[in-house]
Design an enzyme around this catalytic site. Sequence first.
Site, PDB file in Angstrom:
ATOM      1  N   THR A  83       9.962   3.535   7.638  1.00  0.00           N
ATOM      2  CA  THR A  83       8.752   4.364   7.520  1.00  0.00           C
ATOM      3  C   THR A  83       7.598   3.603   8.182  1.00  0.00           C
ATOM      4  O   THR A  83       7.778   2.472   8.643  1.00  0.00           O
ATOM      5  CB  THR A  83       8.377   4.601   6.040  1.00  0.00           C
ATOM      6  OG1 THR A  83       8.069   3.329   5.445  1.00  0.00           O
ATOM      7  CG2 THR A  83       9.482   5.287   5.253  1.00  0.00           C
TER       8      THR A  83
ATOM      9  N   ASN B  72       4.645   7.841  -5.977  1.00  0.00           N
ATOM     10  CA  ASN B  72       5.190   7.341  -4.704  1.00  0.00           C
ATOM     11  C   ASN B  72       4.142   6.642  -3.844  1.00  0.00           C
ATOM     12  O   ASN B  72       4.464   5.694  -3.125  1.00  0.00           O
ATOM     13  CB  ASN B  72       5.796   8.512  -3.925  1.00  0.00           C
ATOM     14  CG  ASN B  72       6.097   8.143  -2.492  1.00  0.00           C
ATOM     15  OD1 ASN B  72       7.106   7.503  -2.205  1.00  0.00           O
ATOM     16  ND2 ASN B  72       5.210   8.518  -1.569  1.00  0.00           N
TER      17      ASN B  72
ATOM     18  N   TYR C  81       1.183  -7.544  -2.392  1.00  0.00           N
ATOM     19  CA  TYR C  81       2.147  -6.428  -2.512  1.00  0.00           C
ATOM     20  C   TYR C  81       3.150  -6.699  -3.632  1.00  0.00           C
ATOM     21  O   TYR C  81       3.367  -5.854  -4.504  1.00  0.00           O
ATOM     22  CB  TYR C  81       2.875  -6.220  -1.183  1.00  0.00           C
ATOM     23  CG  TYR C  81       3.839  -5.044  -1.196  1.00  0.00           C
ATOM     24  CD1 TYR C  81       3.368  -3.738  -1.195  1.00  0.00           C
ATOM     25  CD2 TYR C  81       5.220  -5.246  -1.208  1.00  0.00           C
ATOM     26  CE1 TYR C  81       4.252  -2.651  -1.212  1.00  0.00           C
ATOM     27  CE2 TYR C  81       6.114  -4.171  -1.219  1.00  0.00           C
ATOM     28  CZ  TYR C  81       5.621  -2.878  -1.219  1.00  0.00           C
ATOM     29  OH  TYR C  81       6.491  -1.814  -1.239  1.00  0.00           O
TER      30      TYR C  81
ATOM     31  N   LYS D  29       3.560  -4.632  -7.264  1.00  0.00           N
ATOM     32  CA  LYS D  29       4.776  -3.900  -7.633  1.00  0.00           C
ATOM     33  C   LYS D  29       5.427  -4.499  -8.899  1.00  0.00           C
ATOM     34  O   LYS D  29       6.099  -3.796  -9.646  1.00  0.00           O
ATOM     35  CB  LYS D  29       5.756  -3.883  -6.468  1.00  0.00           C
ATOM     36  CG  LYS D  29       5.277  -3.007  -5.296  1.00  0.00           C
ATOM     37  CD  LYS D  29       5.250  -1.519  -5.666  1.00  0.00           C
ATOM     38  CE  LYS D  29       4.977  -0.638  -4.468  1.00  0.00           C
ATOM     39  NZ  LYS D  29       5.096   0.794  -4.761  1.00  0.00           N
TER      40      LYS D  29
ATOM     41  N   ASP E  76      -6.321  11.229  -4.141  1.00  0.00           N
ATOM     42  CA  ASP E  76      -6.453   9.838  -3.703  1.00  0.00           C
ATOM     43  C   ASP E  76      -6.387   8.972  -4.950  1.00  0.00           C
ATOM     44  O   ASP E  76      -7.216   9.128  -5.860  1.00  0.00           O
ATOM     45  CB  ASP E  76      -7.798   9.659  -2.969  1.00  0.00           C
ATOM     46  CG  ASP E  76      -7.974   8.250  -2.405  1.00  0.00           C
ATOM     47  OD1 ASP E  76      -7.351   7.307  -2.933  1.00  0.00           O
ATOM     48  OD2 ASP E  76      -8.737   8.114  -1.436  1.00  0.00           O
TER      49      ASP E  76
END
Length: 242
Positions: A200, A88, A165, A169, A61
């Site tokens: 996904t 990933n 987000y 990134k 984790d």
Amino acid sequence: MTTKKIALVTGANKGIGLEIARQLAQAGVKVLLGARDSARGQQAVAALAADGLDVEAAALDLNDEKTIAATVETIASRYGRLDILVNNAGIVDAEDGPPSVGSITAARRLMETNFIGTLAVTQAMLPLLRQSQRGRIVNLATTLGSLSVNGDPTSPYYEARLIGYNASKAALNMLTVQLAAELKGTQIVINSVAPGYVKTDLTGGNGFMTAAEGARLPVEYALLGDGAVSGRFVEPAGNAAW
Ligand code: NAP
């Protein structure tokens, strides 16, 4: 000790990570399949093993330093080195939004997993990567993390204002640039790879590519040979704008 390359793929129990694990194993790599939930990890390992692939589970984790340390210990004692690290694992957050109103706690969660957690795993694995003849680190990046794209009104992604987000990134890209510079002259390379828009759970099933197609470019960068590039940001169409 195996002569096979050893890879760790984080968040590999489903989605793009599962397909990266599959494709690396199909290429003859021994894959440690990282999963924060042991049952989900074991299930994914069983599915790949049923196809004859050499994969084992790693309870990992990104937000739990103990699991990171335990994974380092396992890899060190069994293999003494790590050849490929695919960062990933990542999340989106339903409470994320534009910078004027996006939830602060969501932004914190996103930074904690996508950036801090990935940084922690990378730091912890570096001594093992230094034992490899050719260390390869792949960060799963996204066009949404590009400062240029976020500031370009003509971009189709211009309206995708997810401050947590996108910032997490962009920070991940900073890790790529800085660590590539720090590791210059070593045998370890690190690159940011945007997989494309992939169907996904993370995208709610939306996208133009299957998870297997999305795994293709990350796998290519995980398997780069001698003289490999480092510190790049790439997407399926070629070099991506920072
Ligand atoms: P996904 O299907 O939602 O899979 C994400 C994986 O990350 C799951 O295995 C999840 O585990 C794991 N994860 C989340 N938080 C974790 C943590 N704290 N520790 C360990 N594992 C954790 O998403 P995906 O689309 O395959 O995304 C994979 C990566 O590609 C992400 O970094 C994403 O940002 C990036 N990406 C995806 C797209 C796209 O279009 N899909 C585009 C650009 C970049 P659980 O199953 O336990 O939740």
